[in-house]
Design a protein around this motif. Structure first.
Motif, mmCIF file in Angstrom:
data_model
loop_
_atom_site.group_PDB
_atom_site.id
_atom_site.type_symbol
_atom_site.label_atom_id
_atom_site.label_comp_id
_atom_site.label_asym_id
_atom_site.label_seq_id
_atom_site.Cartn_x
_atom_site.Cartn_y
_atom_site.Cartn_z
ATOM 1 N N GLY A 296 0.799 -1.216 0.000
ATOM 2 C CA GLY A 296 0.000 0.000 0.000
ATOM 3 C C GLY A 296 0.830 1.262 0.000
ATOM 4 O O GLY A 296 2.020 1.251 0.333
ATOM 5 N N MET A 297 0.196 2.347 -0.398
ATOM 6 C CA MET A 297 0.783 3.683 -0.318
ATOM 7 C C MET A 297 -0.344 4.674 -0.076
ATOM 8 O O MET A 297 -1.331 4.689 -0.811
ATOM 9 C CB MET A 297 1.536 4.044 -1.598
ATOM 10 N N ARG A 298 -0.201 5.487 0.971
ATOM 11 C CA ARG A 298 -1.205 6.502 1.301
ATOM 12 C C ARG A 298 -0.691 7.890 0.959
ATOM 13 O O ARG A 298 0.506 8.112 0.872
ATOM 14 C CB ARG A 298 -1.545 6.429 2.797
ATOM 15 N N GLY B 248 -4.936 7.254 -1.924
ATOM 16 C CA GLY B 248 -4.059 6.124 -1.644
ATOM 17 C C GLY B 248 -4.193 5.029 -2.684
ATOM 18 O O GLY B 248 -5.030 5.098 -3.597
ATOM 19 N N ALA B 249 -3.363 4.019 -2.522
ATOM 20 C CA ALA B 249 -3.377 2.859 -3.417
ATOM 21 C C ALA B 249 -3.069 1.609 -2.616
ATOM 22 O O ALA B 249 -2.222 1.626 -1.716
ATOM 23 C CB ALA B 249 -2.356 3.024 -4.536
ATOM 24 N N GLY B 250 -3.758 0.543 -2.943
ATOM 25 C CA GLY B 250 -3.466 -0.774 -2.375
ATOM 26 C C GLY B 250 -3.281 -1.757 -3.506
ATOM 27 O O GLY B 250 -3.956 -1.653 -4.547
ATOM 28 N N ALA B 251 -2.370 -2.697 -3.350
ATOM 29 C CA ALA B 251 -2.070 -3.648 -4.426
ATOM 30 C C ALA B 251 -1.953 -5.053 -3.866
ATOM 31 O O ALA B 251 -1.501 -5.246 -2.730
ATOM 32 C CB ALA B 251 -0.775 -3.258 -5.133
ATOM 33 N N ALA B 252 -2.345 -6.019 -4.666
ATOM 34 C CA ALA B 252 -2.230 -7.425 -4.295
ATOM 35 C C ALA B 252 -1.653 -8.212 -5.463
ATOM 36 O O ALA B 252 -1.988 -7.962 -6.619
ATOM 37 C CB ALA B 252 -3.594 -7.996 -3.916
ATOM 38 N N VAL B 253 -0.787 -9.158 -5.144
ATOM 39 C CA VAL B 253 -0.271 -10.108 -6.134
ATOM 40 C C VAL B 253 -1.053 -11.398 -5.977
ATOM 41 O O VAL B 253 -1.066 -11.991 -4.890
ATOM 42 C CB VAL B 253 1.230 -10.372 -5.943
ATOM 43 N N VAL B 254 -1.745 -11.811 -7.034
ATOM 44 C CA VAL B 254 -2.508 -13.058 -7.043
ATOM 45 C C VAL B 254 -1.730 -14.085 -7.845
ATOM 46 O O VAL B 254 -1.339 -13.827 -8.989
ATOM 47 C CB VAL B 254 -3.911 -12.840 -7.645
ATOM 48 N N SER B 255 -1.504 -15.255 -7.235
ATOM 49 C CA SER B 255 -0.660 -16.283 -7.849
ATOM 50 C C SER B 255 -1.326 -17.653 -7.767
ATOM 51 O O SER B 255 -2.306 -17.843 -7.036
ATOM 52 C CB SER B 255 0.703 -16.328 -7.152
ATOM 53 N N HIS B 256 -0.759 -18.615 -8.489
ATOM 54 C CA HIS B 256 -1.308 -19.976 -8.493
ATOM 55 C C HIS B 256 -1.106 -20.643 -7.139
ATOM 56 O O HIS B 256 -0.205 -20.296 -6.372
ATOM 57 C CB HIS B 256 -0.655 -20.814 -9.591
ATOM 58 N N SER B 257 -1.954 -21.602 -6.836
ATOM 59 C CA SER B 257 -1.904 -22.291 -5.548
ATOM 60 C C SER B 257 -2.456 -23.695 -5.705
ATOM 61 O O SER B 257 -3.291 -23.955 -6.577
ATOM 62 C CB SER B 257 -2.734 -21.512 -4.519
ATOM 63 N N GLU B 258 -1.987 -24.594 -4.875
ATOM 64 C CA GLU B 258 -2.512 -25.960 -4.885
ATOM 65 C C GLU B 258 -3.830 -26.054 -4.128
ATOM 66 O O GLU B 258 -4.634 -26.950 -4.370
ATOM 67 C CB GLU B 258 -1.488 -26.922 -4.280
ATOM 68 N N THR B 259 -4.046 -25.131 -3.180
ATOM 69 C CA THR B 259 -5.289 -25.107 -2.412
ATOM 70 C C THR B 259 -5.954 -23.747 -2.573
ATOM 71 O O THR B 259 -5.274 -22.731 -2.708
ATOM 72 C CB THR B 259 -5.031 -25.376 -0.920
#
Length: 351
Positions: free
Chosen positions: A22-24, A172-183
């Motif tokens: 994040g960055m505010r 502000g800004a918020g960011a998320a990295v979405v990645s592959h997963s086994e569950t």
């Protein structure tokens, strides 16, 4: 002749949020600094909204700067670089240019080129919309890592004399990295829209137009002055507060329950509640209606940051994780709702 079968990427079992950053805005603006033009008080604002300060960025800081700052924070926590990204999704309503997209500009700045990049216009539900799309891209095998950013520089929209919404807003800004997963780390999204209520939260073309049309103020005395004033004004937001409040309280509890059910869970399984940071009264009312466990952790970033629209949920998440109020592996229900009217909710496992 038999037609050939088209190739498809190999799907993966599930996706998860790998990191949140994040960055505010760099300046905290207290209630006392804004009460004059709206003829209000610190007490009134605090009681009705829960806001003590709002984070705002200076004129030299752009919406792109905020997005890049949050993106770099999330990528560093995920131990990835822009070159690892398979797509960049940016949710915003404060990137004034229709084209090029803010996502393309951010992708280039963080070294993600030639990853596909596009903007999402879903206001306060935009981050959850982005998480839904990133989850689908990853599970389909189209991208291994997707960056989702919710970013707003709401101060660019503010009319200091407006009592309907402007005094709520922060940057502000918020960011998320979405990645592959086994569950599974992201459950199915429950989302939708109701354009029939579009006038509940809306944008005027400029302060000048609003004051002409709705306040009945006279035109500037000369065409030259009118042109000069118009050039100095920017689009601004208005809302019908009671209408929005009633819509959220009457409709969003069911959306939240459906999202939890879609995850195969009960309300008692939820560790963290992450609503859009619209108004503390709305958050408190949703808490009463949804009947979580007594120890549920609640995102309340609005108290210090203000309402940052698409950025509010990831910023609330970032704060809870950074301050140790929530922890990795917690099960969180996040729900966004706002102008459109649009909404989206999903259950996620915190990174």
């Amino acid at each position: 002749m038999t037609k050939p079968t088209l190739a498809q990427p190999e799907p993966v079992p599930a996706s998860r949020i790998l990191a949140v950053g994040g960055m505010r805005g760099g300046t905290l603006v207290p209630n006392d600094d804004i009460i004059g033009p709206i003829n209000s008080s610190d007490e009134w604002i605090t009681q009705r909204t829960g806001i003590r300060t709002r984070a705002r960025a200076g004129r030299e800081v752009s919406v792109k700067d905020l997005a890049v700052g949050a993106a770099e924070d999330a990528l560093a926590k995920a131990e990835l670089t822009g070159a690892d990204l398979g797509a960049v999704l940016v949710s915003t309503v404060t990137h004034f240019e229709q084209t090029p997209s803010l996502a393309a500009l951010v992708a280039d700045t963080i070294g993600a080129t030639p990853a596909p990049a596009y903007d999402i216009s879903a206001a306060c539900a935009g981050y959850c919309y982005g998480i839904a799309q990133a989850d689908a891209l990853v599970r389909a095998g189209t991208a291994e890592h997707v960056l989702v950013i919710g970013v707003e520089k709401m101060s660019d929209f503010i009319d200091p004399s407006d009592r309907t919404i402007s005094f709520l807003l922060g940057d502000g800004a918020g960011a998320a990295v979405v990645s592959h997963s086994e569950t599974p780390g992201i459950a199915p999204t429950v989302w939708g829209s109701d354009g029939g209520k579009a006038d509940a939260i809306y944008q005027t073309r400029s302060w000048l137009d609003y004051r002409r049309q709705e306040m009945g103020e006279p035109e500037p005395p000369t065409p030259e002055l009118a042109e000069e004033v118009s050039a100095m004004t920017t689009p601004t937001l208005r809302q019908q507060g009671p209408t929005v409040f009633k819509w959220v309280i009457s409709s969003m509890p069911d959306i939240a329950r459906r999202a939890v059910a879609a995850a195969g869970l009960q309300m008692s399984d939820i560790d963290v509640f992450l609503p859009h940071q619209a108004n503390m009264r709305i958050t408190d009312q949703l808490l009463k209606l949804l009947k979580f466990r007594e120890d549920v952790v609640v995102g309340r970033d609005i108290a210090d940051t203000g309402n940052t629209s698409a950025a509010s949920i990831p910023l609330a998440t970032e704060r809870l994780l950074r301050e140790g109020q929530a922890k990795s592996g917690d099960i969180a229900l996040q729900i966004g709702f706002g102008a459109g009217l649009v909404y989206a909710a999903q259950v996620v496992v915190l990174p």
